[in-house]
Design a protein around this motif. Structure first.
Motif, PDB file in Angstrom:
ATOM      1  N   VAL A 110     -13.632  23.368 -58.984  1.00 53.40           N
ATOM      2  CA  VAL A 110     -13.772  23.183 -57.478  1.00 53.40           C
ATOM      3  C   VAL A 110     -14.920  22.051 -57.796  1.00 53.40           C
ATOM      4  O   VAL A 110     -15.075  20.826 -56.764  1.00 53.40           O
ATOM      5  CB  VAL A 110     -14.401  24.120 -56.696  1.00 53.40           C
ATOM      6  N   TYR A 111     -15.909  21.934 -58.394  1.00 51.21           N
ATOM      7  CA  TYR A 111     -17.047  21.276 -58.417  1.00 51.21           C
ATOM      8  C   TYR A 111     -17.649  20.611 -59.923  1.00 51.21           C
ATOM      9  O   TYR A 111     -18.240  21.621 -60.616  1.00 51.21           O
ATOM     10  CB  TYR A 111     -18.261  21.842 -57.819  1.00 51.21           C
ATOM     11  N   THR A 112     -17.481  19.407 -60.099  1.00 52.13           N
ATOM     12  CA  THR A 112     -18.233  19.020 -61.357  1.00 52.13           C
ATOM     13  C   THR A 112     -19.560  18.511 -61.280  1.00 52.13           C
ATOM     14  O   THR A 112     -20.040  18.388 -60.130  1.00 52.13           O
ATOM     15  CB  THR A 112     -17.408  17.754 -61.972  1.00 52.13           C
ATOM     16  N   PRO A 113     -20.357  18.840 -62.274  1.00 58.81           N
ATOM     17  CA  PRO A 113     -22.042  18.576 -62.003  1.00 58.81           C
ATOM     18  C   PRO A 113     -22.113  17.226 -61.401  1.00 58.81           C
ATOM     19  O   PRO A 113     -21.242  16.185 -61.733  1.00 58.81           O
ATOM     20  CB  PRO A 113     -22.462  18.694 -63.425  1.00 58.81           C
ATOM     21  N   HIS A 114     -23.001  17.068 -60.673  1.00 58.31           N
ATOM     22  CA  HIS A 114     -23.314  15.655 -59.950  1.00 58.31           C
ATOM     23  C   HIS A 114     -24.698  15.478 -60.187  1.00 58.31           C
ATOM     24  O   HIS A 114     -25.792  16.352 -60.034  1.00 58.31           O
ATOM     25  CB  HIS A 114     -23.118  15.849 -58.349  1.00 58.31           C
ATOM     26  N   PHE A 115     -25.021  14.221 -60.774  1.00 59.05           N
ATOM     27  CA  PHE A 115     -26.319  13.700 -61.221  1.00 59.05           C
ATOM     28  C   PHE A 115     -26.923  12.843 -59.965  1.00 59.05           C
ATOM     29  O   PHE A 115     -26.181  12.054 -59.458  1.00 59.05           O
ATOM     30  CB  PHE A 115     -26.332  12.905 -62.632  1.00 59.05           C
ATOM     31  N   TYR A 116     -27.977  12.992 -59.732  1.00 62.22           N
ATOM     32  CA  TYR A 116     -28.593  12.074 -58.726  1.00 62.22           C
ATOM     33  C   TYR A 116     -29.824  11.513 -59.406  1.00 62.22           C
ATOM     34  O   TYR A 116     -30.556  12.347 -59.995  1.00 62.22           O
ATOM     35  CB  TYR A 116     -29.347  12.799 -57.499  1.00 62.22           C
ATOM     36  N   SER A 117     -29.963  10.230 -59.481  1.00 61.76           N
ATOM     37  CA  SER A 117     -31.132   9.308 -60.417  1.00 61.76           C
ATOM     38  C   SER A 117     -32.396   9.721 -59.341  1.00 61.76           C
ATOM     39  O   SER A 117     -32.376  10.308 -58.444  1.00 61.76           O
ATOM     40  CB  SER A 117     -30.894   7.863 -60.161  1.00 61.76           C
ATOM     41  N   ALA A 118     -33.399   9.370 -60.130  1.00 63.74           N
ATOM     42  CA  ALA A 118     -34.860   9.625 -59.546  1.00 63.74           C
ATOM     43  C   ALA A 118     -34.832   8.728 -58.140  1.00 63.74           C
ATOM     44  O   ALA A 118     -35.311   9.205 -57.219  1.00 63.74           O
ATOM     45  CB  ALA A 118     -35.673   9.282 -60.531  1.00 63.74           C
ATOM     46  N   GLN A 119     -34.290   7.401 -58.164  1.00 61.03           N
ATOM     47  CA  GLN A 119     -34.298   6.637 -57.070  1.00 61.03           C
ATOM     48  C   GLN A 119     -33.417   7.410 -55.927  1.00 61.03           C
ATOM     49  O   GLN A 119     -33.906   7.361 -54.803  1.00 61.03           O
ATOM     50  CB  GLN A 119     -33.827   5.551 -57.465  1.00 61.03           C
ATOM     51  N   GLU A 120     -32.177   7.848 -56.223  1.00 64.05           N
ATOM     52  CA  GLU A 120     -31.568   8.577 -55.228  1.00 64.05           C
ATOM     53  C   GLU A 120     -32.187   9.870 -54.691  1.00 64.05           C
ATOM     54  O   GLU A 120     -32.245  10.094 -53.420  1.00 64.05           O
ATOM     55  CB  GLU A 120     -30.121   8.993 -55.814  1.00 64.05           C
ATOM     56  N   VAL A 121     -32.931  10.691 -55.400  1.00 65.54           N
ATOM     57  CA  VAL A 121     -33.825  11.810 -55.185  1.00 65.54           C
ATOM     58  C   VAL A 121     -34.652  11.253 -54.084  1.00 65.54           C
ATOM     59  O   VAL A 121     -34.817  11.764 -52.940  1.00 65.54           O
ATOM     60  CB  VAL A 121     -34.308  12.481 -56.390  1.00 65.54           C
ATOM     61  N   LYS A 122     -35.252  10.168 -54.167  1.00 75.57           N
ATOM     62  CA  LYS A 122     -36.052   9.662 -53.504  1.00 75.57           C
ATOM     63  C   LYS A 122     -35.551   9.270 -52.111  1.00 75.57           C
ATOM     64  O   LYS A 122     -36.135   9.231 -50.837  1.00 75.57           O
ATOM     65  CB  LYS A 122     -37.063   8.626 -54.168  1.00 75.57           C
ATOM     66  N   ASN A 123     -34.823   8.280 -52.188  1.00 75.56           N
ATOM     67  CA  ASN A 123     -34.159   7.570 -50.990  1.00 75.56           C
ATOM     68  C   ASN A 123     -33.171   8.362 -50.052  1.00 75.56           C
ATOM     69  O   ASN A 123     -33.189   8.038 -48.955  1.00 75.56           O
ATOM     70  CB  ASN A 123     -33.297   6.400 -51.583  1.00 75.56           C
ATOM     71  N   LEU A 124     -32.467   9.393 -50.603  1.00 71.15           N
ATOM     72  CA  LEU A 124     -31.478  10.085 -49.745  1.00 71.15           C
ATOM     73  C   LEU A 124     -32.199  10.758 -48.683  1.00 71.15           C
ATOM     74  O   LEU A 124     -31.602  10.894 -47.609  1.00 71.15           O
ATOM     75  CB  LEU A 124     -30.482  11.043 -50.684  1.00 71.15           C
ATOM     76  N   PRO A 125     -32.883  11.393 -48.810  1.00 69.70           N
ATOM     77  CA  PRO A 125     -33.429  12.208 -50.115  1.00 69.70           C
ATOM     78  C   PRO A 125     -32.705  13.365 -50.508  1.00 69.70           C
ATOM     79  O   PRO A 125     -31.919  13.865 -49.822  1.00 69.70           O
ATOM     80  CB  PRO A 125     -34.844  12.739 -49.799  1.00 69.70           C
ATOM     81  N   VAL A 126     -32.879  13.902 -51.794  1.00 70.56           N
ATOM     82  CA  VAL A 126     -32.468  15.182 -52.158  1.00 70.56           C
ATOM     83  C   VAL A 126     -33.758  16.164 -52.554  1.00 70.56           C
ATOM     84  O   VAL A 126     -34.618  15.826 -53.153  1.00 70.56           O
ATOM     85  CB  VAL A 126     -31.798  15.127 -53.762  1.00 70.56           C
ATOM     86  N   GLN A 127     -33.677  17.201 -51.574  1.00 72.36           N
ATOM     87  CA  GLN A 127     -34.820  18.169 -51.726  1.00 72.36           C
ATOM     88  C   GLN A 127     -34.426  19.433 -51.947  1.00 72.36           C
ATOM     89  O   GLN A 127     -33.461  20.066 -51.370  1.00 72.36           O
ATOM     90  CB  GLN A 127     -35.461  18.069 -50.425  1.00 72.36           C
ATOM     91  N   ILE A 128     -35.213  20.130 -52.698  1.00 71.98           N
ATOM     92  CA  ILE A 128     -35.057  21.671 -52.855  1.00 71.98           C
ATOM     93  C   ILE A 128     -35.844  22.115 -51.979  1.00 71.98           C
ATOM     94  O   ILE A 128     -36.900  22.111 -51.614  1.00 71.98           O
ATOM     95  CB  ILE A 128     -35.738  21.988 -54.393  1.00 71.98           C
ATOM     96  N   ILE A 129     -35.119  23.152 -51.059  1.00 73.30           N
ATOM     97  CA  ILE A 129     -35.793  23.743 -50.149  1.00 73.30           C
ATOM     98  C   ILE A 129     -35.994  25.386 -50.188  1.00 73.30           C
ATOM     99  O   ILE A 129     -36.813  25.853 -49.724  1.00 73.30           O
ATOM    100  CB  ILE A 129     -34.929  23.658 -48.731  1.00 73.30           C
ATOM    101  N   GLY A 130     -35.467  25.651 -51.351  1.00 73.74           N
ATOM    102  CA  GLY A 130     -35.835  27.220 -51.732  1.00 73.74           C
ATOM    103  C   GLY A 130     -35.003  27.676 -53.077  1.00 73.74           C
ATOM    104  O   GLY A 130     -33.824  26.767 -53.321  1.00 73.74           O
ATOM    105  N   ARG A 131     -35.314  28.788 -53.441  1.00 70.58           N
ATOM    106  CA  ARG A 131     -34.706  29.370 -54.774  1.00 70.58           C
ATOM    107  C   ARG A 131     -33.743  30.741 -54.393  1.00 70.58           C
ATOM    108  O   ARG A 131     -34.480  31.762 -53.388  1.00 70.58           O
ATOM    109  CB  ARG A 131     -35.741  29.945 -55.708  1.00 70.58           C
ATOM    110  N   VAL A 132     -32.836  30.764 -54.668  1.00 73.14           N
ATOM    111  CA  VAL A 132     -31.952  31.904 -54.118  1.00 73.14           C
ATOM    112  C   VAL A 132     -32.112  33.096 -55.303  1.00 73.14           C
ATOM    113  O   VAL A 132     -32.516  32.985 -56.211  1.00 73.14           O
ATOM    114  CB  VAL A 132     -30.267  31.685 -54.593  1.00 73.14           C
TER     115      VAL A 132
END
Length: 99
Positions: free
Chosen positions: A70-92
């Motif tokens: 269903v889901y292949t691994p998805h890589f976000y570059s350091a620039q994408e992490v900053k600009n989108l942003p991609v944020q970790i909000i918690g640990r399951v």
């Protein structure tokens, strides 16, 4: 016992099966980091929250679903992490399933 602030989310989708299934409720410890290999709730572009295994490096972050059909691994570059942003909000920390 784990301390901190917690929240719960109901899982939609099949990307983390079989470990976490659609309809499960995950208990999440609010934090903005996780160790590589831990499952986190990640907020992408301020809109979509997703539960994925996280692998971080200096180059960026890879989000890994356990159901690769269903889901292949998805890589976000350091620039994408900053600009989108991609944020970790918690640990399951727990998954609850109704039978």
């Amino acid at each position: 016992m784990i301390s901190g602030k917690f929240f719960a989310l109901r899982v939609c989708g099949h990307s983390m099966e079989p470990r976490i299934q659609e309809g499960d409720v995950v208990i999440v410890r609010r934090q903005n980091y996780v160790e590589n290999g831990e499952i986190a709730i990640v907020l992408i572009d301020g809109e979509e929250a997703t539960a994925k295994e996280v692998k971080e490096s200096a180059d960026g972050i890879t989000l890994i679903g356990h159901n690769t059909a269903v889901y292949t691994p998805h890589f976000y570059s350091a620039q994408e992490v900053k600009n989108l942003p991609v944020q970790i909000i918690g640990r399951v920390v727990q998954s609850i399933r109704k039978f």
